[in-house]
Design an enzyme around this catalytic site. Structure first.
Site, PDB file in Angstrom:
ATOM      1  N   ASP A 144      13.971   2.747  11.157  1.00 17.91           N
ATOM      2  CA  ASP A 144      13.375   1.692  11.965  1.00 17.91           C
ATOM      3  C   ASP A 144      12.506   2.369  12.999  1.00 17.91           C
ATOM      4  O   ASP A 144      12.992   2.975  13.958  1.00 17.91           O
ATOM      5  CB  ASP A 144      14.413   0.782  12.629  1.00 17.91           C
ATOM      6  CG  ASP A 144      13.721  -0.470  13.159  1.00 17.91           C
ATOM      7  OD1 ASP A 144      12.600  -0.347  13.693  1.00 17.91           O
ATOM      8  OD2 ASP A 144      14.269  -1.580  13.016  1.00 17.91           O
ATOM      9  N   TYR A 161      -5.339 -13.356  12.339  1.00 18.73           N
ATOM     10  CA  TYR A 161      -4.635 -12.075  12.496  1.00 18.73           C
ATOM     11  C   TYR A 161      -4.291 -11.941  13.976  1.00 18.73           C
ATOM     12  O   TYR A 161      -4.912 -11.188  14.721  1.00 18.73           O
ATOM     13  CB  TYR A 161      -5.544 -10.936  12.024  1.00 18.73           C
ATOM     14  CG  TYR A 161      -4.838  -9.640  11.688  1.00 18.73           C
ATOM     15  CD1 TYR A 161      -4.057  -9.530  10.542  1.00 18.73           C
ATOM     16  CD2 TYR A 161      -4.975  -8.514  12.501  1.00 18.73           C
ATOM     17  CE1 TYR A 161      -3.433  -8.335  10.209  1.00 18.73           C
ATOM     18  CE2 TYR A 161      -4.359  -7.310  12.177  1.00 18.73           C
ATOM     19  CZ  TYR A 161      -3.592  -7.238  11.036  1.00 18.73           C
ATOM     20  OH  TYR A 161      -2.980  -6.047  10.704  1.00 18.73           O
ATOM     21  N   TYR A 212       0.817  -1.212   0.000  1.00 18.34           N
ATOM     22  CA  TYR A 212       0.000   0.000   0.000  1.00 18.34           C
ATOM     23  C   TYR A 212       0.855   1.268   0.000  1.00 18.34           C
ATOM     24  O   TYR A 212       0.466   2.277  -0.591  1.00 18.34           O
ATOM     25  CB  TYR A 212      -0.962  -0.021   1.188  1.00 18.34           C
ATOM     26  CG  TYR A 212      -2.161  -0.923   0.957  1.00 18.34           C
ATOM     27  CD1 TYR A 212      -2.881  -0.843  -0.240  1.00 18.34           C
ATOM     28  CD2 TYR A 212      -2.583  -1.844   1.918  1.00 18.34           C
ATOM     29  CE1 TYR A 212      -3.976  -1.653  -0.471  1.00 18.34           C
ATOM     30  CE2 TYR A 212      -3.686  -2.655   1.697  1.00 18.34           C
ATOM     31  CZ  TYR A 212      -4.383  -2.562   0.499  1.00 18.34           C
ATOM     32  OH  TYR A 212      -5.471  -3.363   0.268  1.00 18.34           O
ATOM     33  N   LYS A 262      -4.124  -2.686  15.836  1.00 16.15           N
ATOM     34  CA  LYS A 262      -4.961  -1.901  14.916  1.00 16.15           C
ATOM     35  C   LYS A 262      -6.070  -1.173  15.678  1.00 16.15           C
ATOM     36  O   LYS A 262      -6.450  -0.055  15.316  1.00 16.15           O
ATOM     37  CB  LYS A 262      -5.546  -2.800  13.822  1.00 16.15           C
ATOM     38  CG  LYS A 262      -4.497  -3.331  12.835  1.00 16.15           C
ATOM     39  CD  LYS A 262      -3.663  -2.217  12.197  1.00 16.15           C
ATOM     40  CE  LYS A 262      -2.843  -2.712  11.021  1.00 16.15           C
ATOM     41  NZ  LYS A 262      -1.898  -1.693  10.523  1.00 16.15           N
ATOM     42  N   ALA A 299       4.129  -8.099   3.385  1.00 19.41           N
ATOM     43  CA  ALA A 299       3.779  -8.278   4.797  1.00 19.41           C
ATOM     44  C   ALA A 299       2.599  -9.239   4.933  1.00 19.41           C
ATOM     45  O   ALA A 299       2.589 -10.109   5.807  1.00 19.41           O
ATOM     46  CB  ALA A 299       3.442  -6.934   5.431  1.00 19.41           C
ATOM     47  N   SER A 345       2.648   3.519   6.728  1.00 22.92           N
ATOM     48  CA  SER A 345       2.172   2.312   6.049  1.00 22.92           C
ATOM     49  C   SER A 345       3.046   1.144   6.471  1.00 22.92           C
ATOM     50  O   SER A 345       3.654   0.483   5.633  1.00 22.92           O
ATOM     51  CB  SER A 345       2.196   2.520   4.531  1.00 22.92           C
ATOM     52  OG  SER A 345       1.703   1.366   3.879  1.00 22.92           O
ATOM     53  N   LEU A 346       3.127   0.933   7.767  1.00 26.91           N
ATOM     54  CA  LEU A 346       3.978  -0.145   8.260  1.00 26.91           C
ATOM     55  C   LEU A 346       3.343  -0.831   9.458  1.00 26.91           C
ATOM     56  O   LEU A 346       2.562  -0.236  10.206  1.00 26.91           O
ATOM     57  CB  LEU A 346       5.367   0.395   8.604  1.00 26.91           C
ATOM     58  CG  LEU A 346       5.493   1.410   9.724  1.00 26.91           C
ATOM     59  CD1 LEU A 346       5.864   0.752  11.039  1.00 26.91           C
ATOM     60  CD2 LEU A 346       6.562   2.436   9.358  1.00 26.91           C
ATOM     61  N   TYR A 353      -6.778  -2.227   9.644  1.00 27.11           N
ATOM     62  CA  TYR A 353      -7.449  -3.438   9.150  1.00 27.11           C
ATOM     63  C   TYR A 353      -8.623  -3.768  10.062  1.00 27.11           C
ATOM     64  O   TYR A 353      -8.547  -3.576  11.282  1.00 27.11           O
ATOM     65  CB  TYR A 353      -6.437  -4.597   9.100  1.00 27.11           C
ATOM     66  CG  TYR A 353      -6.988  -5.861   8.493  1.00 27.11           C
ATOM     67  CD1 TYR A 353      -7.694  -5.834   7.281  1.00 27.11           C
ATOM     68  CD2 TYR A 353      -6.817  -7.091   9.126  1.00 27.11           C
ATOM     69  CE1 TYR A 353      -8.203  -6.995   6.737  1.00 27.11           C
ATOM     70  CE2 TYR A 353      -7.316  -8.257   8.575  1.00 27.11           C
ATOM     71  CZ  TYR A 353      -8.017  -8.197   7.378  1.00 27.11           C
ATOM     72  OH  TYR A 353      -8.528  -9.350   6.834  1.00 27.11           O
ATOM     73  N   LEU A 374      -4.798  -7.308   0.550  1.00 24.02           N
ATOM     74  CA  LEU A 374      -3.895  -7.147  -0.604  1.00 24.02           C
ATOM     75  C   LEU A 374      -2.719  -8.110  -0.413  1.00 24.02           C
ATOM     76  O   LEU A 374      -2.188  -8.216   0.684  1.00 24.02           O
ATOM     77  CB  LEU A 374      -3.386  -5.700  -0.646  1.00 24.02           C
ATOM     78  CG  LEU A 374      -2.313  -5.381  -1.698  1.00 24.02           C
ATOM     79  CD1 LEU A 374      -2.964  -5.261  -3.081  1.00 24.02           C
ATOM     80  CD2 LEU A 374      -1.568  -4.091  -1.367  1.00 24.02           C
TER      81      LEU A 374
END
Ligand code: NAD
Length: 286
Positions: free
Chosen positions: A73, A182, A16, A190, A224, A120-121, A172, A220
């Site tokens: 990081d 998950y 993403y 999340k 990951a 986005s990590l 998510y 997607l």
């Protein structure tokens, strides 16, 4: 002047983060990315060798330009936080200034300010374990990499973000509905990220009129997601059961990010925006 975006969590052209970079570039933004230190060499050499050129193509035929790639990081805020074994690790020792504070200092020295921040990590070392079998260490690691990393990035970037800027992350639906598989505290991470989106929207909004939103994306087949192991099943499930029975393209999430970062979304903040072909609205699978 065009807007400048920093996108944390780009290490290949499948995820993403890449799609968001592309949509923002398409809309005229200058692109800076933060790449996880262990993935840095391969990402930079692939970029240089033209491996991503096909997926860099913009609508006018030109190639998306990534102005600078910063090693990052996001589980470390400053050099004092880095344990000795990580410091000594060959891949980490080969790069420098990759803690959150140092990355932001570098961006400040290089460019002064940014307008758009994208997170986005995510990472959860025990993602394949049931929540009820997750260790304290694994749970806290998931929260550190996937939730606090966003607070840290926003906290450090806020002083160099232009008034009226926009910040967003990716979440998510496992935060609010049961998604078996998950695990490892990723669902908890999340949930924290979504709650934090609201509180951070208040704080960044009052301080600098910066908007803070999160995109709840459908499945997607990113790097990951493949590591989690059940992604093909989730993609099939979505295709069968969502209101829109079509493939979900990363570009659709990218375009939503570009919208949220633009003045078209000037009154949207503190929101969880679903980009999932409508799957979230279903009560049963049919
Ligand atoms: P991805 O592999 O493209 O992106 C994840 C990135 O995080 C990778 O580049 C990885 O190198 C980086 N990363 C991991 N730990 C890091 C750290 N400590 N510091 C800096 N970078 C680190 O995969 P993706 O699926 O596109 O993930 C992007 C975001 O989208 C994540 O927040 C993920 O939870 C979210 N998301 C993904 C899906 C999906 O189905 N793929 C669905 C909803 C939400």
């Amino acid at each position: 002047r065009g807007k400048r975006a920093f996108i944390a969590g780009v290490a290949d052209d499948n995820g993403y983060g890449w799609a968001i970079a592309k949509s923002l570039a398409e809309a005229g933004a200058e692109i800076l990315v933060g790449t996880w230190v262990p993935a840095l060499n391969i990402f930079e050499s692939s970029l240089r060798r033209g491996k991503f050129d096909e997926s860099r193509k913009l609508q006018d035929g030109s190639l998306m330009k990534i102005t600078k790639v910063y090693p990052l990081d996001a589980v470390y805020d400053s050099p004092e936080d880095v344990p000795e074994d990580v410091k000594a690790n060959k891949r980490y020792a080969g790069a420098s200034n990759w803690t959150v504070q140092e990355v932001v200092e570098s961006v400040k020295n290089d460019f002064g300010t940014i307008d758009i921040l994208v997170h986005s990590l995510a990472n959860g070392p025990e993602v394949s374990k049931l929540l009820s079998e997750t260790s304290r260490k694994g749970y806290l690691a998931a929260i550190s990499a996937s939730s606090y990393s966003y607070i840290s990035l926003l906290k450090h970037f806020l002083p160099i973000m232009n008034q009226g800027g926009s910040s967003l992350s990716l979440t998510y639906i496992a935060s609010e509905r049961i998604i078996p598989g998950y695990g490892g505290g990723m669902s908890s991470a999340k949930a924290a990220l979504e709650s934090d989106t609201r509180v951070l929207a208040f704080e960044a909004g009052r301080k600098k009129r910066i908007r803070v939103n999160t995109i709840s994306a459908g499945p997607l087949g990113s790097r990951a997601a493949k590591a989690i192991g059940f992604i093909d099943m989730m993609i099939d499930y979505s295709f069968t059961n969502a209101p829109l029975q079509k493939e979900l393209h990363a570009e659709e999430v990218g375009n939503t990010a570009a919208f949220l970062a633009s003045p078209l979304a000037s009154a949207i903040t503190g929101s969880v925006i679903y980009v999932d072909n409508g799957l979230n609205a279903m009560g049963v699978g049919v």
